[in-house]
Design a protein around this motif. Structure first.
Motif, PDB file in Angstrom:
ATOM      1  N   LYS A 220       0.998  -1.091  -0.125  1.00 45.56           N
ATOM      2  CA  LYS A 220      -0.034   0.006  -0.090  1.00 45.56           C
ATOM      3  C   LYS A 220       1.001   1.137  -0.030  1.00 45.56           C
ATOM      4  CE  LYS A 220      -2.665  -1.619   3.490  1.00 45.56           C
ATOM      5  NZ  LYS A 220      -3.710  -2.073   4.358  1.00 45.56           N
ATOM      6  N   ARG A 223       2.195   1.898  -3.360  1.00 46.67           N
ATOM      7  CA  ARG A 223       0.816   2.723  -4.262  1.00 46.67           C
ATOM      8  C   ARG A 223       1.057   4.297  -4.160  1.00 46.67           C
ATOM      9  NH1 ARG A 223      -0.457   4.232  -7.917  1.00 46.67           N
ATOM     10  NH2 ARG A 223      -2.505   4.379  -8.843  1.00 46.67           N
ATOM     11  N   ARG A 226       3.868   5.621  -6.035  1.00 48.62           N
ATOM     12  CA  ARG A 226       3.659   5.531  -7.474  1.00 48.62           C
ATOM     13  C   ARG A 226       2.884   6.876  -7.855  1.00 48.62           C
ATOM     14  NH1 ARG A 226       3.493  -0.006  -6.617  1.00 48.62           N
ATOM     15  NH2 ARG A 226       1.504  -0.256  -6.644  1.00 48.62           N
TER      16      ARG A 226
END
Length: 258
Positions: A220, A223, A226
């Motif tokens: 997580k 993410r 990113r």
DNA sequence: TAGGTGTTTCCTGATT
DNA sequence: CAATCAGGAAACACCT
């Protein structure tokens, strides 16, 4: 007098530290330094101007620096602003006392996260303060009518502040504090801002601790990392697992900023 | 109160 | 095979 950036590591307060033995000493330091010598709101980001001033006084006292040598008006700011100052800012504001102040505030910014994590991960029951304990605010009693203090207290009561530090700043600060980093993240190319996660799960746990979210995982966290590509806070590094690079919109990581 | 921000959570599929 | 990487989508917790 010339003081290097991390001179205070050799000060009496932190003399028990060593880069190869930082886990236990963080706890020792926390229980002594922060709980006894610094009985204030443990989160400097939440300090009022008054609390910043108090901190300034104490750091000067403990390090036996002549308080008159530092223009206190340069620190007419609240904790949030104080925590946003760079090393260079401290030099400008406090001259030779800058490094001591910078290191003190940097330590305080990190004390909560590291003491909690390390006390749970590395040692059995340690009664260092945890997020569940009520906030310590004896300083408030000095001037209970101060608007700043009232504001500070009301913010403390408001659970915590998930909207505090951003993830990329959190990562950056780990990188900039190798004494406490303990091999969590490592620079791959310091000048280019390339770094690699060495203990991805541990960093995720630490981040989760910061956000009071025990279910945080590297999956997580990554993410969120990113999402920084589009904002150019991070640049993509292809083909290299766990490697990221700071982008044009990431501030405060360069050596020249220090 | 609505809209924006910065994640958090979940997921499918590709890559190492 | 397990761990990562890539993003889309939607939920969430503030904040303005």
């Amino acid at each position: 007098m010339s003081i290097s950036p991390f001179t205070t590591l050799e000060s009496p307060l932190t003399s028990s530290w060593s880069p190869t033995n930082s886990y236990p000493d963080v706890a020792t330091w926390m229980s002594g330094y922060s709980n006894r010598l610094w009985p204030r709101d443990p989160q400097p980001q939440l300090w009022s101007k008054f609390q910043v001033w108090e901190w300034l006084q104490q750091v000067m006292d403990i390090n036996q620096i002549d308080a008159s040598s530092v223009p206190f008006q340069n620190f007419d700011m609240d904790g949030h602003q104080l925590c946003g100052l760079s090393y260079q800012d401290f030099i400008h504001a406090a001259d030779s006392a800058g490094p001591v102040l910078f290191h003190s505030i940097t330590e305080l910014k990190w004390s909560v996260d590291f003491s909690c994590s390390f006390s749970e991960v590395s040692y059995p029951p340690a009664d260092l303060y945890s997020p569940s304990l009520p906030p310590i605010a004896p300083i408030a009693s000095l001037t209970p009518s101060s608007p700043d203090i009232k504001r500070s207290l009301s913010r403390q009561v408001k659970k915590h502040n998930p909207r505090g530090i951003h993830l990329w700043e959190f990562i950056r600060d780990i990188l900039l504090n190798p004494e406490w980093n303990s091999g969590l993240i490592k620079w791959e190319d310091r000048a280019e801002g390339v770094f690699r996660f060495l203990k991805s799960d541990a960093v995720a746990q630490l981040w989760g601790k910061k956000k009071n979210n025990i279910s945080m995982t590297y999956e997580k966290l990554s993410r969120a990392m990113r999402y920084y590509y589009k904002r150019e806070i991070l640049e993509r590094v292809d083909g290299r697992r766990l490697v990221y690079k700071f982008g044009r919109n990431a501030r405060g990581w360069r050596e020249s900023d220090m």
